[in-house]
Design an enzyme around this catalytic site. Structure first.
Site, short mmCIF file in Angstrom:
data_model
loop_
_atom_site.label_atom_id
_atom_site.label_comp_id
_atom_site.label_asym_id
_atom_site.label_seq_id
_atom_site.Cartn_x
_atom_site.Cartn_y
_atom_site.Cartn_z
N GLN A 40 68.11 -0.03 -28.62
CA GLN A 40 67.04 0.57 -27.82
C GLN A 40 67.61 1.49 -26.75
OE1 GLN A 40 65.07 -2.00 -24.87
NE2 GLN A 40 63.11 -1.44 -25.78
N GLY A 41 67.26 2.78 -26.82
CA GLY A 41 67.69 3.74 -25.81
C GLY A 41 66.60 3.98 -24.78
N GLU B 63 58.03 -6.77 -27.13
CA GLU B 63 59.30 -7.22 -26.55
C GLU B 63 59.05 -8.33 -25.55
OE1 GLU B 63 63.18 -5.47 -24.12
OE2 GLU B 63 61.42 -4.20 -24.39
N SER C 17 61.35 -5.70 -15.15
CA SER C 17 61.71 -6.69 -14.13
C SER C 17 60.51 -7.51 -13.70
CB SER C 17 62.30 -5.98 -12.91
OG SER C 17 61.29 -5.23 -12.24
N ASN C 18 60.79 -8.62 -13.00
CA ASN C 18 59.70 -9.45 -12.49
C ASN C 18 58.74 -8.66 -11.61
OD1 ASN C 18 60.79 -11.63 -13.81
ND2 ASN C 18 60.86 -12.95 -12.00
N GLU C 19 59.28 -7.74 -10.82
CA GLU C 19 58.42 -6.93 -9.95
C GLU C 19 57.45 -6.08 -10.76
OE1 GLU C 19 61.93 -8.29 -7.86
OE2 GLU C 19 61.69 -7.20 -9.73
#
Length: 401
Positions: free
Chosen positions: A128-129, A247, A386-388
């Site tokens: 994955q890019g 994902e 991310s979690n944020e």
């Protein structure tokens, strides 16, 4: 939400267990235990995929029309849970879990015919890019450029934290095709057939756990056919969001977490504290029980997602919920495992983790992978969003803020 299994579900579960008993060799299970992260030994993954492909089970979530088994939501859940419980290789296969579903939703008939069979058979392995230096959580700020030149795009730039680039022969990539447009509106989704192609350089990044999972990939005038564009030009952000739902929500978080906390309990049963079993020490037992409650919450959240999928809905914001809670709980379990083994967490004997190695670990066998898993899981609250980012998605789509 009825959690009771129907007779046909029990029969399917028994079929899966029989298959795993027959095909999941001791070597396969032993190899799988020696990887701390999402990238198991490549030869191991190829062997396991070939066994699954022979049975027609290499892509559990794919419909029959695209070469999958056509399983319903309950069957997919049973399969993932039983594989996790049996210790089957869990290494990431981005072709199965991401590229395939994306091509089904946004690819052309020609792209599906070309790529899907090769994904199923294991001939193609994808990386994955997406992320770049300075463009991770803020992915829309990416700067890797693709300029149209005749029938090709010419790509220049770099991608970072590219899992499995060193063993992949294909890449799906987000590139900027209109630098003047708003960030999300100037991005395209491109398949790189020849990987590594002329002009592509792959530099390894060794993780804190001592593993080579991720890389930095550099593009210098790399030519890719324009026919490899997925979806419309400058509409790659829509394609990328579709992919990220799979994902973030496609893993059996509950089953894997249940196995992990069972391993924690086994370690705490073996380790001693002031002459008694660590698991009987009240303060540590409380930590285990609190985390066990979190695992149960993840399991039931996963059941709710199953119910939504059964009604034909995509994971949507629920994928962010399960990704966030699954990652946090996984980190918590690995932290408690480190606490449980105490000073045995300090030795770093990477050679002892190599399959067939004669190097003995320092300390008990159950301590060998504890620190590598702890270090590797530090990234679970970052990759895949991310979690944020997950909190923002939930605030917008669930709470309407």
């Amino acid at each position: 939400m009825d959690l009771a299994m129907r007779p046909e579900d029990v029969a399917f579960r028994d079929e899966v267990r029989a298959f795993l008993d027959e095909q999941l060799t001791d070597d396969l299970k032993a190899h799988a235990k020696l990887t701390p992260g999402i990238l198991a030994d490549h030869d191991l993954r190829v062997e396991w995929l070939k066994r699954l492909h022979k049975r027609g089970w290499s892509a559990p979530s794919w419909p029959k029309e695209f070469g999958g088994p056509g399983w319903n939501v309950m069957q997919r859940f049973i399969w993932a849970s039983e594989c996790a419980a049996a210790g089957a290789p869990q290494g990431s296969n981005m072709g199965i879990s991401m590229v395939g579903p994306t091509l089904m939703g946004h690819g052309t008939p020609e792209q599906r015919a070309k790529y899907l069979p090769r994904i199923l058979s294991g001939e193609d392995w994808w990386c994955q890019g997406y992320s770049e230096p300075g463009s991770g959580s803020d992915l829309a700020s990416l700067q890797c450029r693709a300029v149209a030149d005749g029938d090709d795009y010419v790509i220049n730039g770099t991608k970072l934290w590219t899992t499995g680039a060193h063993i992949a022969n294909k890449m799906f990539c987000l590139v900027r095709t209109d630098p003047k447009a708003k960030p999300q509106e100037g991005i395209s989704f491109i398949l790189i057939d020849e990987f590594p192609a002329p002009g592509i350089k792959i530099e390894p990044i060794i993780t804190l756990a001592g593993d080579h999972e991720v890389n930095q990939v550099f593009f210098d005038d790399v030519r890719v056919p324009r026919a490899n564009l997925v979806g419309a030009e400058n509409n790659g952000w829509t394609v990328a969001k579709y992919l990220l739902e799979f994902e973030r929500g496609g893993a059996a978080h509950g089953a894997n977490l249940r196995n992990s906390i069972n391993r924690l309990k086994a370690i705490a049963t073996t380790e001693r504290d002031d002459g008694g079993r660590l698991i009987d020490e009240p303060a540590f037992r409380r930590k285990i029980d609190e985390t066990d409650v979190e695992v149960t919450a993840v399991e039931f959240t996963e059941h709710r997602i199953m119910s939504q999928l059964s009604n034909g809905q995509n994971p949507g914001a629920a994928a962010s919920m399960i990704k966030l809670r699954g990652a946090d709980t996984n980190q918590r379990i690995t932290e408690l495992c480190v606490e449980a083994i105490g000073y045995y967490a300090a030795p770093h004997v990477l050679e002892a983790r190599n399959w067939g190695s004669n190097v003995a670990p320092v300390g008990p066998e159950h301590a060998l992978m504890v620190m590598p898993k702890y270090l590797n899981t530090r990234a679970t609250t970052i990759y895949g969003g991310s979690n944020e980012v997950q909190h923002n998605i939930m605030a917008k789509l669930v709470l309407g803020l």
